[in-house]
Design a protein around this motif. Structure first.
Motif, mmCIF file in Angstrom:
data_model
loop_
_atom_site.group_PDB
_atom_site.id
_atom_site.type_symbol
_atom_site.label_atom_id
_atom_site.label_comp_id
_atom_site.label_asym_id
_atom_site.label_seq_id
_atom_site.Cartn_x
_atom_site.Cartn_y
_atom_site.Cartn_z
ATOM 1 N N GLY A 26 -10.915 11.849 7.734
ATOM 2 C CA GLY A 26 -9.854 10.876 7.502
ATOM 3 C C GLY A 26 -9.804 10.459 6.038
ATOM 4 N N GLY A 27 -8.728 9.760 5.701
ATOM 5 C CA GLY A 27 -8.644 9.180 4.363
ATOM 6 C C GLY A 27 -9.762 8.165 4.174
ATOM 7 N N SER A 28 -10.253 7.620 5.275
ATOM 8 C CA SER A 28 -11.290 6.582 5.193
ATOM 9 C C SER A 28 -12.558 7.102 4.522
ATOM 10 C CB SER A 28 -11.639 6.073 6.599
ATOM 11 O OG SER A 28 -10.488 5.590 7.224
ATOM 12 N N LEU A 46 -11.992 7.548 0.841
ATOM 13 C CA LEU A 46 -12.052 6.274 0.104
ATOM 14 C C LEU A 46 -13.497 5.822 -0.072
ATOM 15 C CD1 LEU A 46 -9.123 4.418 1.859
ATOM 16 C CD2 LEU A 46 -9.337 4.741 -0.610
ATOM 17 N N TYR A 80 -5.183 -3.024 1.587
ATOM 18 C CA TYR A 80 -5.705 -2.502 2.854
ATOM 19 C C TYR A 80 -7.170 -2.964 2.978
ATOM 20 C CZ TYR A 80 -7.308 1.178 6.116
ATOM 21 O OH TYR A 80 -7.859 1.871 7.154
ATOM 22 N N SER A 110 -2.571 1.505 -3.345
ATOM 23 C CA SER A 110 -2.019 2.162 -2.162
ATOM 24 C C SER A 110 -0.517 2.268 -2.413
ATOM 25 C CB SER A 110 -2.351 1.282 -0.955
ATOM 26 O OG SER A 110 -1.477 1.476 0.104
ATOM 27 N N ASN A 160 0.133 -0.335 1.952
ATOM 28 C CA ASN A 160 -0.258 -1.093 3.136
ATOM 29 C C ASN A 160 -1.021 -2.294 2.587
ATOM 30 O OD1 ASN A 160 -1.410 -2.141 5.422
ATOM 31 N ND2 ASN A 160 -2.717 -0.373 5.862
ATOM 32 N N ASP A 206 -4.243 5.992 -3.289
ATOM 33 C CA ASP A 206 -4.227 6.186 -1.839
ATOM 34 C C ASP A 206 -2.772 6.411 -1.439
ATOM 35 O OD1 ASP A 206 -4.157 5.897 0.884
ATOM 36 O OD2 ASP A 206 -5.482 4.151 0.944
ATOM 37 N N VAL A 217 -1.586 7.914 1.500
ATOM 38 C CA VAL A 217 -1.503 8.410 2.880
ATOM 39 C C VAL A 217 -0.129 8.142 3.521
ATOM 40 C CG1 VAL A 217 -4.003 8.164 3.228
ATOM 41 C CG2 VAL A 217 -2.498 6.366 4.040
ATOM 42 N N TYR A 218 0.671 7.247 2.915
ATOM 43 C CA TYR A 218 2.015 6.966 3.465
ATOM 44 C C TYR A 218 3.115 7.648 2.660
ATOM 45 C CZ TYR A 218 -0.366 3.439 6.224
ATOM 46 O OH TYR A 218 -1.207 2.807 7.112
ATOM 47 N N SER A 244 -4.247 12.066 3.913
ATOM 48 C CA SER A 244 -4.641 12.105 5.327
ATOM 49 C C SER A 244 -3.495 12.655 6.162
ATOM 50 C CB SER A 244 -4.944 10.669 5.760
ATOM 51 O OG SER A 244 -5.007 10.568 7.154
ATOM 52 N N SER A 262 -3.260 11.470 9.225
ATOM 53 C CA SER A 262 -3.138 10.438 10.260
ATOM 54 C C SER A 262 -1.707 9.945 10.436
ATOM 55 C CB SER A 262 -4.026 9.240 9.929
ATOM 56 O OG SER A 262 -5.377 9.567 10.090
ATOM 57 N N LYS A 263 -1.073 9.566 9.338
ATOM 58 C CA LYS A 263 0.268 8.981 9.426
ATOM 59 C C LYS A 263 1.337 10.060 9.289
ATOM 60 C CE LYS A 263 -2.364 5.364 9.017
ATOM 61 N NZ LYS A 263 -2.652 4.257 9.889
ATOM 62 N N ARG A 273 -8.884 12.579 12.676
ATOM 63 C CA ARG A 273 -9.810 12.176 11.604
ATOM 64 C C ARG A 273 -9.914 13.239 10.513
ATOM 65 N NH1 ARG A 273 -8.707 8.546 11.163
ATOM 66 N NH2 ARG A 273 -10.426 7.798 9.919
HETATM 67 C C1 PLP Z 1 -3.639 2.489 3.068
HETATM 68 C C2 PLP Z 1 -4.501 3.262 3.998
HETATM 69 N N1 PLP Z 1 -5.377 4.116 3.489
HETATM 70 C C3 PLP Z 1 -6.197 4.828 4.268
HETATM 71 C C4 PLP Z 1 -6.147 4.706 5.638
HETATM 72 C C5 PLP Z 1 -7.127 5.500 6.450
HETATM 73 O O1 PLP Z 1 -6.516 6.464 7.187
HETATM 74 P P1 PLP Z 1 -7.339 7.569 8.008
HETATM 75 O O2 PLP Z 1 -8.785 7.307 7.830
HETATM 76 O O3 PLP Z 1 -6.887 7.432 9.421
HETATM 77 O O4 PLP Z 1 -6.926 8.848 7.395
HETATM 78 C C6 PLP Z 1 -5.245 3.824 6.219
HETATM 79 C C7 PLP Z 1 -5.204 3.642 7.684
HETATM 80 O O5 PLP Z 1 -4.527 2.830 8.229
HETATM 81 C C8 PLP Z 1 -4.395 3.079 5.389
HETATM 82 O O6 PLP Z 1 -3.517 2.216 5.878
#
Ligand code: PLP
Length: 395
Positions: free
Chosen positions: A96-98, A101, A122, A169, A173, A201, A203-204, A232, A234-235, A243
């Protein structure tokens, strides 16, 4: 027993910490519209599941620490198409992006080092920086200014000898901000003048509702080796549970350090990477359809909130959240009250209290973050519930 100090100071997620109240409301038979979390309800493209089913290996083995080449090649192609030229070595697949980060913060910070971040931000950023023993230096942004950045001089005043990085971001977010090219160029100037790295970041990236083109920090050539992009699926492909994310950078030193973290965790999940690789073949029409849907949802939630007396918010240009100021003193208490004591026709809503999105003490106390990753009809109901709750709230 005493555990590490950093674990005690790690902030609880404001997005998830009220979930026990939500579960309790559900157990009483109350329907709760989950506006607290950014969980898209759009279907994950079928290609993901087909790729999983097509796997015919007999052993689910370890893979490369960098990630599967099949996926890396798809990501390189995706970036080349959006005019950010990459090579295989510029991409590391993460959980994941998590995880991307988290590694970025561990690489950037020695204990006491500072990372400049526009707030509200975030909340996981705070957790990752705390676990790297770094400190957040916030740039406070406000709905009144559309959550845009202050002038370059104001940001430059925040730089100290401990400043290591700027983290943004974009789209943002929880604010929905989409930074202009000029804002990003200012950050680039600051980064060059002060020898900083910028963690972008993005991801959006596909969730932008303006007509003007989106600028990635990866588009600014003069800081090519100062930018680390966090990405990521994810979105983008509604695949949060897979993940799969990545670190993208032209900074070879950063990437060689990041690889050591990737090696220490072995490898990212194999099947999910194969599914993710298939997702990158999803036709662009999927992204366009999803973008249109979210733009309509944004309009419903924003117009609805604007019509509630005392609620202040700004129309987001991207991502799928609205940060709204409510006419209450303590938004967390209000959300708990909505979950515990309030229902309209046996229905209520959850939202994320705003305070945890700020580093400056006291800010965000009257604010909530709401996600519009819900069906339009549900969003309309959620607005009605919020309006009614505010009109009868005794707090
Ligand atoms: C701004 C931002 N960065 C990173 C993430 C992490 O995303 P993930 O770990 O699901 O890829 C999120 C998840 O909501 C997010 O809002």
């Amino acid at each position: 027993m005493q555990f590490s100090k950093r674990s005690y100071v790690l902030p609880a997620s404001p997005i998830r910490k009220l979930e026990p109240y939500l579960e309790e409301a559900l157990s009483r038979g109350v329907k709760v519209y989950p506006l607290h979390i950014g969980q898209p309800d759009v279907e994950t493209p079928k290609g993901y599941f087909e790729a999983l089913k097509a796997y015919n290996g007999k052993v689910l083995s370890y893979g490369r620490s960098q990630g599967e080449l099949k996926l890396i090649d798809k990501i390189v192609e995706y970036y080349n198409n959006i005019k950010i030229p990459l090579e295989r070595k510029d991409v590391l697949i993460t959980n994941g992006g998590s995880e991307a980060l988290h590694y970025a913060m561990l690489i950037v910070c020695d204990p006491g080092d500072e990372v400049i971040i526009p707030e509200p931000f975030y909340p996981s950023y705070a957790a990752f920086i705390a676990s790297a023993l770094g400190n957040i230096v916030p740039i406070t942004t406000k709905a009144e200014d559309g959550f845009h950045l202050p002038a370059k001089d104001e940001i430059a005043k925040l730089i100290t000898s401990r400043t290591k990085a700027i983290l943004i971001s974009n789209p943002g977010n929880p604010t929905g901000i989409v930074y202009s090219r000029e804002e990003l160029e200012s950050l680039a100037d600051i980064a060059i003048q002060n020898n900083l790295i910028i963690i972008a970041d993005e991801v959006y990236r596909e969730f932008v509702y303006m007509d003007s083109p989106y600028t990635s920090l990866g588009h600014i050539d003069r800081i090519r080796d100062r930018v680390v992009i966090v990405d990521s699926i994810s979105k983008r492909y509604s695949a949060c549970g897979a993940r799969i994310g990545c670190l993208v950078s032209k900074n070879e030193e950063f990437m060689s350090l990041a690889l050591k973290y990737c090696q220490s965790r072995g490898c990212p999940p194999l099947l999910e990477q194969l599914g993710a690789a298939a997702l990158y073949d999803t036709p662009i029409s999927y992204i366009r359809k999803v973008n249109k849907e979210y733009r309509e949802r944004r309009d419903i939630l924003f117009e609805g909130l604007k019509s509630i007396p005392g609620v202040i918010c700004k129309q987001p240009d991207g991502a799928f959240y609205i940060m709204a100021k409510l006419p209450v003193l303590d938004a967390e208490k209000f959300v708990i009250w909505m979950l515990q004591d309030f229902a309209l026709d046996d229905e209520t809503i959850s939202a994320a209290p705003g305070e945890g999105f700020y580093a400056t003490p006291g800010l965000g106390k009257s604010e909530i973050r709401m996600s519009y990753a819900l069906q339009k009809e549900d969003l309309k109901k959620a607005v009605r519930i919020l309006a009614e709750a505010l009109s009868v709230y005794p707090g």
